[in-house]
Enzyme design. Structure first.
Site, PDB file in Angstrom:
ATOM      1  CE  LYS A  39      36.127   1.202   9.516  1.00  0.00           C
ATOM      2  NZ  LYS A  39      36.016   0.196  10.572  1.00  0.00           N
TER       3      LYS A  39
HETATM    4  N1  PMP Z   1      34.459  -5.630  10.382  1.00  0.00           N
HETATM    5  C1  PMP Z   1      34.393  -4.613  11.245  1.00  0.00           C
HETATM    6  C2  PMP Z   1      33.231  -4.527  12.160  1.00  0.00           C
HETATM    7  C3  PMP Z   1      35.408  -3.648  11.278  1.00  0.00           C
HETATM    8  O1  PMP Z   1      35.338  -2.631  12.118  1.00  0.00           O
HETATM    9  C4  PMP Z   1      36.501  -3.769  10.396  1.00  0.00           C
HETATM   10  C5  PMP Z   1      37.586  -2.730  10.388  1.00  0.00           C
HETATM   11  N2  PMP Z   1      38.332  -2.726  11.574  1.00  0.00           N
HETATM   12  C6  PMP Z   1      36.551  -4.872   9.536  1.00  0.00           C
HETATM   13  C7  PMP Z   1      35.497  -5.766   9.538  1.00  0.00           C
HETATM   14  C8  PMP Z   1      37.691  -5.059   8.575  1.00  0.00           C
HETATM   15  O2  PMP Z   1      37.610  -4.083   7.569  1.00  0.00           O
HETATM   16  P1  PMP Z   1      38.915  -3.544   6.834  1.00  0.00           P
HETATM   17  O3  PMP Z   1      39.584  -4.704   6.234  1.00  0.00           O
HETATM   18  O4  PMP Z   1      38.400  -2.590   5.819  1.00  0.00           O
HETATM   19  O5  PMP Z   1      39.755  -2.885   7.879  1.00  0.00           O
END
Ligand code: PMP
Length: 289
Positions: free
Chosen positions: A149
């Site tokens: 991330k």
């Molecule tokens: N995919 C992407 C590309 C993201 O940026 C996110 C978070 N916004 C998610 C999936 C979902 O992840 P999470 O449930 O940990 O927020």
């Protein structure tokens, strides 16, 4: 607003980083988006685990332990009187030279912002959202693994631009092989009969925290849950489709590329998961006390 910056809580106007910070110059850094619900920082440990893993891949030394970051997160929420909202953790490579060399950046900057969040309109939770498939392909894992991330979200932003230009709020992203990866900022799920499926992370998806929690909830509900390679065919012909993410929570998708999904309305499984997830977020996490 008080911002946590490099070990201190400072006023918003003093929360600034150098123009030589490689987070700004190169998108060299990592981040997390976490929510606080009624004083409970939902899944904070899981978010920080992912932050540390992302940093490890990029060889960024956060310079704080997880316990210290948990405490700093709690302190930042308390300093802002925040019981409901959105928390952003950002770790930048820090200030260096104009060259790429990350080893010339002396110290990573750690930032915590405890703020509010703008959700999709309630109407979209009630009626579901329409999405398109973006032409922009999800980053190839061997080039920049979507499990990291990182502060470089240009791949997702390019796709989001396509969605907005097409008059919708989200889009599906395919991987270089043409299989489904995820949405531009959310994970994607398919319901067919009693089976719930989502693409495995190696297909180009972030290992979403909401994704993990929803898979657990579905298993508890007696569903068969599987990570499986999927094409758009499985989405177009699904009973139900929904997206998961910290900001979006669980939200129904009712149309992809002008094909209505199921009967074109949020389905019963999606609605049950929305309800179960909303119960979980107030209890699973770290309470600010
Ligand atoms: N995919 C992407 C590309 C993201 O940026 C996110 C978070 N916004 C998610 C999936 C979902 O992840 P999470 O449930 O940990 O927020």
């Amino acid at each position: 607003m008080k911002i946590f910056l490099d070990g201190q809580l400072v006023d918003e106007k003093d929360a600034v980083v150098s123009v030589f910070d490689h987070g700004l110059l190169y998108g060299d850094g990592v981040f997390e988006g976490t929510r606080i619900y009624d004083g409970n920082i939902a899944f904070l440990k899981e978010h920080l685990d992912r932050l540390f893993e992302s940093a490890k891949v990029l060889m960024i030394d956060i310079g704080m332990t997880k316990e210290e970051l948990i405490q700093a997160t709690v302190d930042t929420c308390k300093a802002n009187g925040l019981e409901n909202g959105y928390i952003r953790h950002v770790v930048t490579r820090g200030a260096g030279t104009l060259g790429l060399n990350p080893y010339l950046c002396k110290k990573a900057s750690v930032i915590i912002i405890a703020a509010s969040i703008k959700l999709y309109p309630q109407e979209m939770y009630d009626n579901g959202m329409k999405i398109i498939t973006a032409g922009t392909i999800r980053n190839m894992s061997e080039a920049l693994n979507p499990r990291v991330k990182s502060l470089n979200y240009l791949n997702n932003i390019m796709a989001k631009i396509e969605a907005i230009n097409a008059g919708v709020m989200e889009c599906l992203m395919l991987n270089p092989q043409g299989y489904v990866a995820e949405a531009s900022g959310d994970n994607v799920f398919v319901v067919k009969g009693n089976k719930l499926t989502t693409p495995p992370t190696w297909c180009g998806a972030l290992e979403g925290i909401t994704r993990e929690k929803v898979m657990d909830l579905a298993r508890e509900m007696g569903m068969e849950v599987e990570e499986t390679v999927m094409s758009r065919y499985e989405i177009w012909t699904a009973d139900e489709v929904f997206l998961t993410g910290t900001a979006a929570e669980v939200i129904a998708v009712i149309e992809l590329d002008k094909r209505p999904i199921g009967n074109g309305k949020p389905g019963p499984i999606t609605n049950k998961l929305i309800e179960a997830y909303r119960k979980l977020v107030v209890s699973d996490g770290v309470r600010i006390g």
